[in-house]
Design a protein around this motif. Structure first.
Motif, PDB file in Angstrom:
ATOM      1  N   PHE A  12       0.825  -1.209   0.000  1.00 31.11           N
ATOM      2  CA  PHE A  12       0.000   0.000   0.000  1.00 31.11           C
ATOM      3  C   PHE A  12       0.860   1.261   0.000  1.00 31.11           C
ATOM      4  O   PHE A  12       0.476   2.275  -0.601  1.00 31.11           O
ATOM      5  N   SER A  13       2.020   1.224   0.656  1.00 32.27           N
ATOM      6  CA  SER A  13       2.913   2.384   0.635  1.00 32.27           C
ATOM      7  C   SER A  13       3.419   2.657  -0.769  1.00 32.27           C
ATOM      8  O   SER A  13       3.448   3.810  -1.230  1.00 32.27           O
ATOM      9  N   LEU A  14       3.807   1.604  -1.465  1.00 31.67           N
ATOM     10  CA  LEU A  14       4.279   1.768  -2.842  1.00 31.67           C
ATOM     11  C   LEU A  14       3.171   2.280  -3.740  1.00 31.67           C
ATOM     12  O   LEU A  14       3.390   3.174  -4.571  1.00 31.67           O
ATOM     13  N   LEU A  15       1.967   1.737  -3.574  1.00 32.22           N
ATOM     14  CA  LEU A  15       0.847   2.154  -4.410  1.00 32.22           C
ATOM     15  C   LEU A  15       0.492   3.621  -4.177  1.00 32.22           C
ATOM     16  O   LEU A  15       0.346   4.404  -5.136  1.00 32.22           O
ATOM     17  N   LEU A  16       0.361   4.015  -2.916  1.00 29.52           N
ATOM     18  CA  LEU A  16       0.020   5.402  -2.615  1.00 29.52           C
ATOM     19  C   LEU A  16       1.137   6.359  -2.999  1.00 29.52           C
ATOM     20  O   LEU A  16       0.883   7.475  -3.464  1.00 29.52           O
ATOM     21  N   ALA A  17       2.388   5.928  -2.814  1.00 32.62           N
ATOM     22  CA  ALA A  17       3.518   6.783  -3.189  1.00 32.62           C
ATOM     23  C   ALA A  17       3.526   7.046  -4.695  1.00 32.62           C
ATOM     24  O   ALA A  17       3.807   8.172  -5.132  1.00 32.62           O
ATOM     25  N   PRO A  59       1.168   6.593   7.490  1.00 34.12           N
ATOM     26  CA  PRO A  59       0.086   6.206   8.417  1.00 34.12           C
ATOM     27  C   PRO A  59      -1.162   5.707   7.700  1.00 34.12           C
ATOM     28  O   PRO A  59      -1.814   4.771   8.179  1.00 34.12           O
ATOM     29  N   ILE A  60      -1.508   6.302   6.563  1.00 38.55           N
ATOM     30  CA  ILE A  60      -2.682   5.858   5.813  1.00 38.55           C
ATOM     31  C   ILE A  60      -2.441   4.460   5.245  1.00 38.55           C
ATOM     32  O   ILE A  60      -3.339   3.606   5.257  1.00 38.55           O
ATOM     33  N   ALA A  61      -1.234   4.205   4.746  1.00 36.97           N
ATOM     34  CA  ALA A  61      -0.904   2.876   4.242  1.00 36.97           C
ATOM     35  C   ALA A  61      -0.935   1.847   5.360  1.00 36.97           C
ATOM     36  O   ALA A  61      -1.383   0.702   5.161  1.00 36.97           O
ATOM     37  N   ALA A  62      -0.467   2.212   6.548  1.00 34.47           N
ATOM     38  CA  ALA A  62      -0.521   1.292   7.691  1.00 34.47           C
ATOM     39  C   ALA A  62      -1.964   0.994   8.076  1.00 34.47           C
ATOM     40  O   ALA A  62      -2.310  -0.159   8.392  1.00 34.47           O
ATOM     41  N   LYS A 275       2.712  13.245  14.078  1.00 31.78           N
ATOM     42  CA  LYS A 275       2.581  12.413  12.883  1.00 31.78           C
ATOM     43  C   LYS A 275       3.047  10.991  13.158  1.00 31.78           C
ATOM     44  O   LYS A 275       2.437  10.018  12.689  1.00 31.78           O
ATOM     45  N   ALA A 276       4.123  10.859  13.931  1.00 33.85           N
ATOM     46  CA  ALA A 276       4.606   9.523  14.294  1.00 33.85           C
ATOM     47  C   ALA A 276       3.625   8.828  15.229  1.00 33.85           C
ATOM     48  O   ALA A 276       3.381   7.616  15.104  1.00 33.85           O
ATOM     49  N   VAL A 277       3.049   9.569  16.177  1.00 33.22           N
ATOM     50  CA  VAL A 277       2.087   8.973  17.108  1.00 33.22           C
ATOM     51  C   VAL A 277       0.850   8.493  16.360  1.00 33.22           C
ATOM     52  O   VAL A 277       0.309   7.408  16.647  1.00 33.22           O
ATOM     53  N   GLN A 278       0.401   9.266  15.389  1.00 36.95           N
ATOM     54  CA  GLN A 278      -0.783   8.857  14.630  1.00 36.95           C
ATOM     55  C   GLN A 278      -0.521   7.621  13.783  1.00 36.95           C
ATOM     56  O   GLN A 278      -1.459   6.875  13.487  1.00 36.95           O
ATOM     57  N   GLY A 279       0.727   7.399  13.398  1.00 34.16           N
ATOM     58  CA  GLY A 279       1.043   6.159  12.693  1.00 34.16           C
ATOM     59  C   GLY A 279       0.732   4.933  13.523  1.00 34.16           C
ATOM     60  O   GLY A 279       0.463   3.859  12.978  1.00 34.16           O
ATOM     61  N   LEU A 280       0.760   5.079  14.857  1.00 32.32           N
ATOM     62  CA  LEU A 280       0.429   3.978  15.765  1.00 32.32           C
ATOM     63  C   LEU A 280      -1.052   3.922  16.078  1.00 32.32           C
ATOM     64  O   LEU A 280      -1.681   2.859  15.971  1.00 32.32           O
ATOM     65  N   VAL A 281      -1.646   5.055  16.450  1.00 32.38           N
ATOM     66  CA  VAL A 281      -3.000   5.025  17.008  1.00 32.38           C
ATOM     67  C   VAL A 281      -4.061   4.697  15.959  1.00 32.38           C
ATOM     68  O   VAL A 281      -5.039   4.004  16.259  1.00 32.38           O
ATOM     69  N   ILE A 282      -3.883   5.142  14.710  1.00 34.82           N
ATOM     70  CA  ILE A 282      -4.916   4.832  13.723  1.00 34.82           C
ATOM     71  C   ILE A 282      -4.882   3.361  13.325  1.00 34.82           C
ATOM     72  O   ILE A 282      -5.884   2.821  12.863  1.00 34.82           O
ATOM     73  N   CYS A 283      -3.739   2.692  13.524  1.00 33.51           N
ATOM     74  CA  CYS A 283      -3.699   1.245  13.319  1.00 33.51           C
ATOM     75  C   CYS A 283      -4.562   0.539  14.357  1.00 33.51           C
ATOM     76  O   CYS A 283      -5.311  -0.399  14.028  1.00 33.51           O
ATOM     77  N   LEU A 284      -4.486   0.980  15.596  1.00 35.54           N
ATOM     78  CA  LEU A 284      -5.304   0.390  16.654  1.00 35.54           C
ATOM     79  C   LEU A 284      -6.782   0.664  16.429  1.00 35.54           C
ATOM     80  O   LEU A 284      -7.642  -0.187  16.709  1.00 35.54           O
ATOM     81  N   VAL A 285      -7.112   1.854  15.924  1.00 37.65           N
ATOM     82  CA  VAL A 285      -8.507   2.181  15.648  1.00 37.65           C
ATOM     83  C   VAL A 285      -9.059   1.272  14.550  1.00 37.65           C
ATOM     84  O   VAL A 285     -10.176   0.735  14.669  1.00 37.65           O
ATOM     85  N   GLY A 286      -8.303   1.088  13.478  1.00 36.18           N
ATOM     86  CA  GLY A 286      -8.765   0.212  12.404  1.00 36.18           C
ATOM     87  C   GLY A 286      -8.932  -1.222  12.862  1.00 36.18           C
ATOM     88  O   GLY A 286      -9.913  -1.895  12.500  1.00 36.18           O
ATOM     89  N   PHE A 287      -8.023  -1.713  13.696  1.00 37.55           N
ATOM     90  CA  PHE A 287      -8.121  -3.085  14.192  1.00 37.55           C
ATOM     91  C   PHE A 287      -9.321  -3.244  15.125  1.00 37.55           C
ATOM     92  O   PHE A 287     -10.071  -4.222  15.035  1.00 37.55           O
TER      93      PHE A 287
END
Length: 373
Positions: A12-17, A59-62, A275-287
């Protein structure tokens, strides 16, 4: 699970990039080709813009990787089997937590170090391009307008760099119009700036008030180009092109150079950290959003929509608080409020997934009352 998350995260990172890079490259290519730059310059600038793109899309790709993997594990009944074996939602969230920490670390390195370095180099390259007189003038067979009131034409450029059949028009002055024509010309650099050396030509000066035309023929003539293009001034440093450690340890000289107060610098550091913190928390929200669905032959499309909705809410709040902090840097603690809210959302969703019987009791109560009646 962690291995699957990392694999899907890379995809997903490659695709979005690629999507964001193509969008960025179109406008960048139009600007560079308009200034007569080469393909290598275009490649350098696009590569330098990649860290800025990655820090926002990782974060969106994660989040997309977490939602995809969780949905696939649920559709294949693997989550149901693991939960039946006694695994709680909090224990199931451990791989997602480790994955979020890895993503957060990557975003932190990008935001605090790599993005400022790339932005600094990008500013220098843009300044060099803006001051590159040769690239802005040397376009064969077409009339170019490097600035308003200046028209330049060259029919051909020889292998030795000699300009053939040159025309230069200057209509920037209100009282007169100047034009130069030469069979040969060279662009050289002097201490005072770039110079156009013309050979075997003539100059025409038209006085607007007197309506008089003066024609002068010359064997050689030098014309300064620095006054035509003006001066391109760029600050040595900006807030975005300074790494976080330098911002935290900023001396009065650096503060004056950047033109920002210590509060504004600290607010910028908190933005990068968030921005780094959101890379973690939105993963937990999606799960957590997908975990409350359980097993369904119709899929978890409702839970996927809920996860996307919660992501939109978190990002909207983060952008709103960011605008407030930009106006009032002293409100920098609000930067983390959206992330704290995301953590609370994830915990509530996992608690609900850990207590499915509460929902079943509520659903069974009307049925029991109907039987008793």
């Amino acid at each position: 699970m962690l291995q699957q998350l990392l694999m899907l995260f890379g995809f997903f990172s490659l695709l979005l990039a690629l999507v964001f890079w193509v969008n960025k490259a179109v406008s960048l290519l139009d600007w560079l080709m308009g200034d007569g730059q080469s393909a290598s310059t275009f490649l350098q600038l696009t590569l330098l813009s990649l860290p800025t793109i990655l820090v926002n899309l990782l974060p969106i790709a994660a989040f997309a990787a977490v939602v995809y993997v969780t949905n696939r594990l649920s559709s294949e009944s693997e989550l149901v089997v693991v939960q039946a074996a006694g695994y709680s939602p909090y224990r199931l969230a451990r791989p997602v937590l480790f994955f979020g920490l890895i993503v957060g670390l990557m975003v932190a390195i990008l935001a605090h170090v790599l993005v400022p370095l790339s932005q600094r180099e990008l500013d220098l390259r843009r300044a060099e391009i803006a001051s590159d007189v040769t690239a802005r003038f040397l376009t064969e067979g077409s009339f170019v307008h490097p600035v308003k009131g200046i028209t330049f034409y060259v029919r051909n450029i020889s292998a030795a760099g000699e300009l053939e059949d040159v025309y230069l028009s200057n209509s920037r002055e209100k009282s007169q119009r100047q034009s130069f024509m030469a069979s040969r010309a060279l662009i050289v650099k002097d201490d005072s700036g770039p110079m156009l050396l013309m050979f075997d030509g003539m100059s025409q000066t038209y006085e607007l008030a007197a309506q008089r035309l003066s024609v002068t023929r010359f064997d050689s003539f030098s014309y300064s180009l620095s006054g035509l293009l003006g001066e391109t001034r760029t600050r040595p440093r900006t807030l975005r092109s300074t790494d976080s450690l330098a911002l935290l340890q900023a001396s009065p000289a650096l503060q004056e150079e950047i033109g920002r107060t210590p509060q504004e610098m600290f607010a910028e550091v908190t933005q990068r950290t968030n921005k780094a913190v959101q890379g973690l928390v939105i993963c937990l929200v999606g799960f957590g959003a997908l975990l409350i669905g359980g097993f369904s032959r119709f899929g978890l499309w409702r839970q996927i929509l809920l996860a996307i909705l919660l992501l939109v809410v978190v990002k909207t709040l983060d952008n709103s608080f960011g605008g407030m902090i930009d106006d009032t840097p002293s409100l920098w603690p609000l930067r983390y409020l959206a992330s704290v809210l995301a953590v609370a959302m994830a915990l509530v969703l996992m608690w609900k997934a850990a207590h499915p019987r509460l929902r079943r009791r509520k659903d069974d109560t009307p049925a029991r009352q109907g039987k008793m009646s």
